[in-house]
Design a protein around this motif. Structure first.
Motif, short mmCIF file in Angstrom:
data_model
loop_
_atom_site.label_atom_id
_atom_site.label_comp_id
_atom_site.label_asym_id
_atom_site.label_seq_id
_atom_site.Cartn_x
_atom_site.Cartn_y
_atom_site.Cartn_z
N LEU A 1 0.83 -1.20 0.00
CA LEU A 1 0.00 0.00 0.00
C LEU A 1 0.87 1.25 0.00
O LEU A 1 0.58 2.22 -0.72
CB LEU A 1 -0.92 0.00 1.22
CG LEU A 1 -1.79 1.26 1.38
CD1 LEU A 1 -2.72 1.45 0.19
CD2 LEU A 1 -2.58 1.21 2.69
N THR A 2 1.94 1.25 0.78
CA THR A 2 2.84 2.41 0.82
C THR A 2 3.45 2.67 -0.55
O THR A 2 3.53 3.82 -1.00
CB THR A 2 3.94 2.19 1.87
OG1 THR A 2 3.35 2.01 3.15
CG2 THR A 2 4.88 3.39 1.92
N ARG A 3 3.88 1.62 -1.23
CA ARG A 3 4.42 1.78 -2.58
C ARG A 3 3.38 2.41 -3.49
O ARG A 3 3.69 3.32 -4.28
CB ARG A 3 4.84 0.42 -3.14
CG ARG A 3 6.10 -0.16 -2.52
CD ARG A 3 6.65 -1.31 -3.33
NE ARG A 3 5.83 -2.51 -3.21
CZ ARG A 3 6.10 -3.52 -2.40
NH1 ARG A 3 7.14 -3.47 -1.60
NH2 ARG A 3 5.33 -4.59 -2.38
N GLU A 4 2.13 1.94 -3.39
CA GLU A 4 1.09 2.45 -4.26
C GLU A 4 0.75 3.90 -3.93
O GLU A 4 0.51 4.72 -4.83
CB GLU A 4 -0.16 1.56 -4.15
CG GLU A 4 -1.12 1.72 -5.30
CD GLU A 4 -2.24 0.70 -5.31
OE1 GLU A 4 -3.16 0.86 -6.13
OE2 GLU A 4 -2.22 -0.25 -4.48
N VAL A 5 0.71 4.24 -2.65
CA VAL A 5 0.45 5.63 -2.24
C VAL A 5 1.53 6.56 -2.79
O VAL A 5 1.22 7.62 -3.35
CB VAL A 5 0.38 5.73 -0.70
CG1 VAL A 5 0.42 7.20 -0.25
CG2 VAL A 5 -0.90 5.08 -0.19
#
Length: 345
Positions: A327-331
């Motif tokens: 999720l952090t990568r996508e954010v």
């Protein structure tokens, strides 16, 4: 628009595995024109100051993962060597106390005073290396009363908080600001929507959580009509069963319907249900990624509340930690794409 050009590299994906970096080059941002992270626009209420690269995580329903997601992203980005500020705008103060383990917070006093008087924000520093926190707590309940009666007393809570936050961000050089919000503090939520530049909406699959997201959408649209520049980054499914593919597909369809017309897709990343790891994380004031650190042995984990070694309930926090990393990568990828689009506009 932001004055003299200053170019620097903001590499927020150094924590990624080497083999995935090439696929995620979008997460490596080069930002020009950064002398201040404030952005001034002309809205229906006059000049409104938002603070650039400020992400608000919100839902009108409680218990949907707002605090957990804020803490997890903040710790991962700070671990990558960047400066991160977390603002806990919830009177419960769970992100401050439970997720990040802050013991010497001010129960929300600094944030409340910034809203009322524009006073200097006083963060708790180095909660993790590179990570500071504006503490939440029960004194934030005063902020709602202040905001409600602000026009009668000549107080501009949006301008006050914007000025204080911009000053702190400029002084400390934060690369990212994350705001955890309360589900029920409606007046405070309206202020935060005018301060933030991006909005993330976590939700569970139950109707109450989705209703909370829909009610939040009403406040978001209201803020936009009044001139706020906050943009929806996406919705994320929290506390789901990754094996329940048909049920998850149905929930994603509902989320797509909620987002219809926005041009925004829900996050592909989901956060799985893992009760044992979640209990350990809050009991030990660690994020799932910190629990999954290879050198952290079960018998060496201690509960800071009584200093005695505690056995972890979770046998393998790795999958939940991987969800938060994804999720952090996508954010970060969406943040990079959004900022480039704004610069090119």
């Amino acid at each position: 628009m932001l004055g003299q050009k200053v170019s620097y590299q903001v590499d927020l994906v150094t924590f990624l595995a080497t083999e995935t970096r090439a696929k995620l080059a979008v997460g490596c941002m080069r930002i020009d024109q950064v002398t201040s992270l404030s952005v001034t626009v002309q809205g229906l209420r006059g000049v409104v100051h938002a603070v650039r690269r400020t992400i608000l995580v919100a839902n009108r329903k409680g218990g949907v993962g707002k605090s957990s997601i804020v803490a997890a992203i903040a710790v991962l980005v700070a671990k990558a060597g960047k400066r991160v500020l977390v603002i806990d705008a919830d009177p419960q103060g769970n992100c401050t106390q439970r997720d990040l383990g802050v013991r010497d917070g001010d129960n929300g006093k600094s944030l409340a005073m910034a809203i009322q008087y524009g006073q200097v924000l006083e963060p708790v520093r180095d909660v993790r290396p590179g990570l500071d926190v504006i503490a939440g707590g029960n004194l934030l309940s005063l902020a709602t009363t202040i905001i409600t009666s602000s026009s009668d007393h000549g107080i501009d809570p949006v301008a006050n908080l914007s000025t204080s936050l911009t000053s702190l961000v400029d002084t400390e050089g934060y690369d990212l600001v994350l705001i955890d919000s309360a589900p029920g503090e409606l007046q405070l939520l309206d202020v935060l929507l005018e301060i933030a530049t991006w909005l993330i909406v976590p939700t569970k699959e139950d109707e109450a959580s989705l209703d909370g997201a829909e009610k939040l959408a009403e406040r978001y649209l209201r803020a936009r009509k009044l001139g706020a520049i906050v943009e929806l980054m996406g919705m994320v499914l929290f506390d789901c069963d990754p094996r329940a593919t048909r049920r998850n597909a149905s929930t994603f369809q509902t989320v797509h319907e909620l987002l219809e017309g926005t041009g925004i897709a829900p996050f592909k990343s989901t956060i799985r249900h893992d009760k044992a790891t979640s209990v350990d994380a809050r009991r030990l004031h660690l994020t799932p990624a910190e629990l999954a650190t290879p050198q952290r042995k079960v018998e060496e984990v201690s509960d800071e509340d009584n200093d005695e070694p505690k056995k972890m309930w979770s046998r393998n926090p790795g999958p939940l930690a991987a969800d938060h990393k994804q999720l952090t990568r996508e954010v970060i990828g969406r943040l990079a794409s959004g900022e480039r689009a704004k610069e090119e506009a």
